[in-house]
Design a protein around this motif. Structure first.
Motif, PDB file in Angstrom:
ATOM      1  N   ASN A 268     -11.530 -16.754  17.682  1.00 44.28           N
ATOM      2  CA  ASN A 268     -11.156 -18.152  17.490  1.00 44.28           C
ATOM      3  C   ASN A 268     -11.860 -19.062  18.499  1.00 44.28           C
ATOM      4  OD1 ASN A 268      -9.427 -20.229  16.218  1.00 44.28           O
ATOM      5  ND2 ASN A 268      -8.494 -20.337  18.235  1.00 44.28           N
ATOM      6  N   ALA A 269     -11.912 -18.639  19.753  1.00 50.39           N
ATOM      7  CA  ALA A 269     -12.587 -19.439  20.780  1.00 50.39           C
ATOM      8  C   ALA A 269     -14.071 -19.579  20.469  1.00 50.39           C
ATOM      9  CB  ALA A 269     -12.382 -18.809  22.156  1.00 50.39           C
ATOM     10  N   THR A 270     -14.666 -18.501  19.977  1.00 45.78           N
ATOM     11  CA  THR A 270     -16.092 -18.530  19.648  1.00 45.78           C
ATOM     12  C   THR A 270     -16.387 -19.587  18.583  1.00 45.78           C
ATOM     13  OG1 THR A 270     -16.375 -16.187  20.203  1.00 45.78           O
ATOM     14  CG2 THR A 270     -18.040 -17.188  18.781  1.00 45.78           C
ATOM     15  N   PHE A 271     -15.602 -19.622  17.525  1.00 49.18           N
ATOM     16  CA  PHE A 271     -15.839 -20.602  16.467  1.00 49.18           C
ATOM     17  C   PHE A 271     -15.621 -22.038  16.945  1.00 49.18           C
ATOM     18  CE2 PHE A 271     -15.932 -17.278  13.216  1.00 49.18           C
ATOM     19  CZ  PHE A 271     -16.822 -17.829  12.305  1.00 49.18           C
ATOM     20  N   SER A 272     -14.830 -22.226  18.002  1.00 46.99           N
ATOM     21  CA  SER A 272     -14.566 -23.585  18.481  1.00 46.99           C
ATOM     22  C   SER A 272     -15.763 -24.187  19.198  1.00 46.99           C
ATOM     23  CB  SER A 272     -13.348 -23.579  19.408  1.00 46.99           C
ATOM     24  OG  SER A 272     -13.658 -22.977  20.648  1.00 46.99           O
ATOM     25  N   TRP A 273     -16.634 -23.336  19.793  1.00 46.93           N
ATOM     26  CA  TRP A 273     -17.766 -23.881  20.549  1.00 46.93           C
ATOM     27  C   TRP A 273     -19.127 -23.468  20.005  1.00 46.93           C
ATOM     28  CZ3 TRP A 273     -20.713 -19.861  22.018  1.00 46.93           C
ATOM     29  CH2 TRP A 273     -20.094 -18.641  22.330  1.00 46.93           C
ATOM     30  N   VAL A 274     -19.160 -22.532  19.071  1.00 45.43           N
ATOM     31  CA  VAL A 274     -20.425 -21.896  18.703  1.00 45.43           C
ATOM     32  C   VAL A 274     -21.437 -22.873  18.099  1.00 45.43           C
ATOM     33  CG1 VAL A 274     -19.713 -21.222  16.370  1.00 45.43           C
ATOM     34  CG2 VAL A 274     -21.363 -19.814  17.618  1.00 45.43           C
ATOM     35  N   TYR A 303     -21.200 -27.613   7.925  1.00 45.99           N
ATOM     36  CA  TYR A 303     -22.365 -26.811   7.528  1.00 45.99           C
ATOM     37  C   TYR A 303     -22.680 -25.745   8.579  1.00 45.99           C
ATOM     38  CZ  TYR A 303     -23.274 -30.435   4.001  1.00 45.99           C
ATOM     39  OH  TYR A 303     -23.169 -31.304   2.952  1.00 45.99           O
ATOM     40  N   LEU A 304     -22.647 -26.145   9.843  1.00 46.18           N
ATOM     41  CA  LEU A 304     -22.979 -25.193  10.911  1.00 46.18           C
ATOM     42  C   LEU A 304     -21.904 -24.122  11.055  1.00 46.18           C
ATOM     43  CD1 LEU A 304     -24.513 -27.467  13.706  1.00 46.18           C
ATOM     44  CD2 LEU A 304     -25.685 -25.951  12.115  1.00 46.18           C
ATOM     45  N   ILE A 305     -20.636 -24.514  10.920  1.00 49.19           N
ATOM     46  CA  ILE A 305     -19.570 -23.512  10.981  1.00 49.19           C
ATOM     47  C   ILE A 305     -19.744 -22.498   9.849  1.00 49.19           C
ATOM     48  CG2 ILE A 305     -17.079 -23.126  10.754  1.00 49.19           C
ATOM     49  CD1 ILE A 305     -16.585 -25.717  12.174  1.00 49.19           C
ATOM     50  N   LEU A 306     -20.134 -22.999   8.676  1.00 46.74           N
ATOM     51  CA  LEU A 306     -20.376 -22.115   7.538  1.00 46.74           C
ATOM     52  C   LEU A 306     -21.526 -21.157   7.821  1.00 46.74           C
ATOM     53  CD1 LEU A 306     -19.859 -21.252   4.604  1.00 46.74           C
ATOM     54  CD2 LEU A 306     -21.385 -23.102   3.877  1.00 46.74           C
ATOM     55  N   ILE A 307     -22.592 -21.663   8.461  1.00 50.46           N
ATOM     56  CA  ILE A 307     -23.750 -20.817   8.780  1.00 50.46           C
ATOM     57  C   ILE A 307     -23.332 -19.672   9.702  1.00 50.46           C
ATOM     58  CG2 ILE A 307     -25.917 -20.756  10.085  1.00 50.46           C
ATOM     59  CD1 ILE A 307     -26.534 -23.537   8.939  1.00 50.46           C
ATOM     60  N   PHE A 308     -22.546 -19.984  10.746  1.00 49.84           N
ATOM     61  CA  PHE A 308     -22.137 -18.938  11.667  1.00 49.84           C
ATOM     62  C   PHE A 308     -21.117 -18.000  11.027  1.00 49.84           C
ATOM     63  CE2 PHE A 308     -23.883 -21.899  14.855  1.00 49.84           C
ATOM     64  CZ  PHE A 308     -24.704 -21.005  15.528  1.00 49.84           C
ATOM     65  N   TYR A 309     -20.359 -18.505  10.075  1.00 45.32           N
ATOM     66  CA  TYR A 309     -19.466 -17.634   9.300  1.00 45.32           C
ATOM     67  C   TYR A 309     -20.291 -16.611   8.527  1.00 45.32           C
ATOM     68  CZ  TYR A 309     -16.343 -16.295   5.449  1.00 45.32           C
ATOM     69  OH  TYR A 309     -15.618 -15.592   4.507  1.00 45.32           O
ATOM     70  N   VAL A 310     -21.372 -17.063   7.910  1.00 45.42           N
ATOM     71  CA  VAL A 310     -22.255 -16.160   7.162  1.00 45.42           C
ATOM     72  C   VAL A 310     -22.916 -15.159   8.105  1.00 45.42           C
ATOM     73  CG1 VAL A 310     -24.348 -16.023   5.753  1.00 45.42           C
ATOM     74  CG2 VAL A 310     -22.662 -17.814   5.315  1.00 45.42           C
ATOM     75  N   VAL A 311     -23.313 -15.631   9.305  1.00 46.20           N
ATOM     76  CA  VAL A 311     -23.901 -14.737  10.308  1.00 46.20           C
ATOM     77  C   VAL A 311     -22.931 -13.604  10.650  1.00 46.20           C
ATOM     78  CG1 VAL A 311     -24.608 -14.589  12.738  1.00 46.20           C
ATOM     79  CG2 VAL A 311     -25.450 -16.452  11.307  1.00 46.20           C
ATOM     80  N   GLY A 312     -21.637 -13.913  10.657  1.00 51.91           N
ATOM     81  CA  GLY A 312     -20.639 -12.879  10.925  1.00 51.91           C
ATOM     82  C   GLY A 312     -20.367 -11.992   9.733  1.00 51.91           C
ATOM     83  N   VAL A 313     -20.445 -12.544   8.539  1.00 44.90           N
ATOM     84  CA  VAL A 313     -20.134 -11.785   7.324  1.00 44.90           C
ATOM     85  C   VAL A 313     -21.215 -10.745   7.020  1.00 44.90           C
ATOM     86  CG1 VAL A 313     -19.992 -11.965   4.799  1.00 44.90           C
ATOM     87  CG2 VAL A 313     -18.667 -13.521   6.239  1.00 44.90           C
TER      88      VAL A 313
END
Length: 445
Positions: A268-274, A303-313
């Motif tokens: 959760n912390a990672t997604f808040s600043w990533v 858009y950027l949160i979605l990109i990092f979500y995909v990076v994790g998926v």
């Protein structure tokens, strides 16, 4: 946020490994690791306090070391965020202890999606969730400590034969390994532009949380190595000792709050600043600016949160091994974190007024000393981690670093990148707002 970022899956897995290396000396190894982490944090804390800003991971090196250094930094930063998949997989692994037979991949993708949606809805919501998770986390680890301390054989723990069974070199190696568990607070600097009083609060959060977690880890390791013979718990998970000392209800508190909470808070912390560094890189022209568009309702870069979500998926879907994900992410993480202390060296020269006004201030002579120490430590850790990869994974990591350097030269010339000297803009804007508010109050009076 800083405590949640530091306490992650590392303590759950590395504590047993460190016990195997240095016996009951793991207690002192955790203390030394926390001191090392705090010392290496000082240069970054100095820059964050003098020039609090959003996206410091990219903005500090790009403004203090140069445009190409900033782009190299953000490229390495993007790849190493595959660690979000590691947190999700680790969460799923512990969840299987609660629900045997459940599909690990499904659980990992589910927790990743829940955290993704939470952060899409705004930083404030993420912070509220983080507080709840950290409370559960401390409750889980606290139960392990409180029930365990009365069971510890203190004479056994502090017997010299058990403290350093493999010699001082193994102890120092264990301390170096455990710095991976005690680091992480540096990422809180990414939220400097959103904090109410960053010049004061960022250094306190970064250093204070590291020391707090260091003490917490020392107590955990005291129980882990002092209840059963250290040979029995070497290279074993903490759940082995937890099952021995905890009543069944509290064992589940430990498993849910401690094990699951540790990974969930970090995720959760990672997604808040990533997204913060990439947002600033978009503004500077390295990437399309539309990627950094902010949702008007929630105030988040969707858009950027979605990109990092995909990076994790992607690593989860492709079944990439946890060891490979962790090693690439941690190794490259050390590379980009090493840029922060180097940036601190040029702070006084380029932003002397910001340094003079800083509420947290290292002496001009000590900044280079701490910077060299932190840089050397991080580079050594990066080399050790990358060299531990398979030949293919190590080659990929090195080629990616080389590619990032080449691309920085190409894009800077092609896009005519001009980096503004704006590190103190956050400070100036705050002063202007304070001045305006003060004037309005005077008028009303």
């Amino acid at each position: 946020m800083a405590v949640g970022q530091i306490i992650g899956a590392g303590v759950m897995s590395l504590c047993g490994v460190a016990i195997g290396m240095t016996g009951t000396g793991v207690v002192l190894a955790f203390v030394l690791a926390a001191v090392i982490s705090c010392t290496s944090l000082l240069p970054a804390a100095q820059v964050a306090a003098a020039c609090p800003t959003t996206g410091g991971t990219y903005r500090y090196p790009s403004r203090l070391l140069g445009a190409k250094a900033g782009f190299f930094e953000v490229m390495v930063y993007i790849l190493c965020q595959i660690t979000v998949s590691m947190y999700a997989i680790t969460f799923a692994t512990y969840f299987q202890d609660l629900v045997p037979g459940i599909n690990l991949k499904l659980v990992a993708l589910s927790i990743l999606t829940i955290i993704f949606v939470t952060n899409i809805l705004g930083t404030k919501n993420a912070a509220i969730v983080q507080k709840i998770l950290v409370i559960a986390l401390i409750a889980g680890l606290g139960s392990f400590i409180l029930f365990g301390l009365v069971e510890v054989n203190y004479n056994y723990v502090f017997n010299p034969d058990n403290l350093f069974p493999n010699g001082p070199r193994a102890f120092l190696t264990a301390s170096a390994l455990l710095t991976f568990s005690t680091s992480g607070a540096i990422t809180i600097a990414e939220l400097g532009g959103e904090a109410k009083n960053p010049a004061k609060d960022l250094p306190i959060a970064m250093i204070g949380s590291t020391l707090f977690v260091g003490v917490l880890y020392a107590l955990i390791s005291l129980v882990a190595s002092g209840v059963l013979p250290w040979e029995e718990v070497a290279d074993q998970p903490l759940s082995l000792v937890a099952a021995e000392i905890l009543p069944r209800p509290f064992f589940y508190v430990f498993l849910i709050g401690g094990a699951l909470g540790a990974t969930a808070t970090t995720l959760n912390a990672t997604f808040s600043w990533v997204t913060k560094p990439v947002m600033i890189a978009c503004e500077d022209g390295w990437f399309p600016k539309r990627l950094a568009n902010v949702n008007h309702k929630f105030g988040t870069p969707h858009y950027l949160i979605l990109i990092f979500y995909v990076v994790g998926v992607v690593p989860i879907v492709l079944d990439i091994s946890l060891n490979t994900i962790a090693t690439i992410g941690s190794g490259l993480g050390c590379v980009y974190q090493a840029m922060a202390p180097l940036s601190a060296v040029f702070l006084i020269k380029k932003y002397p007024q910001a340094y003079q006004n800083s509420k947290f201030k290292l002496s001009p002579k000590m900044i280079p000393v701490f910077a060299v120490f932190a840089f050397t430590l991080l580079v050594v850790q990066a080399i050790l981690l990358i060299s531990d990869l398979t030949a293919m994974a190590a080659a990929f990591s090195l080629l990616y670093l080389i590619f990032s350097v080449i691309l920085a030269f190409v894009l800077e010339r092609k896009r005519n990148i001009k980096i503004p000297a704006d590190l103190d803009e956050n400070i100036n804007s705050r002063k202007m707002n304070e001045s305006k508010n003060g004037g309005m109050q005077d008028d009303r009076n």
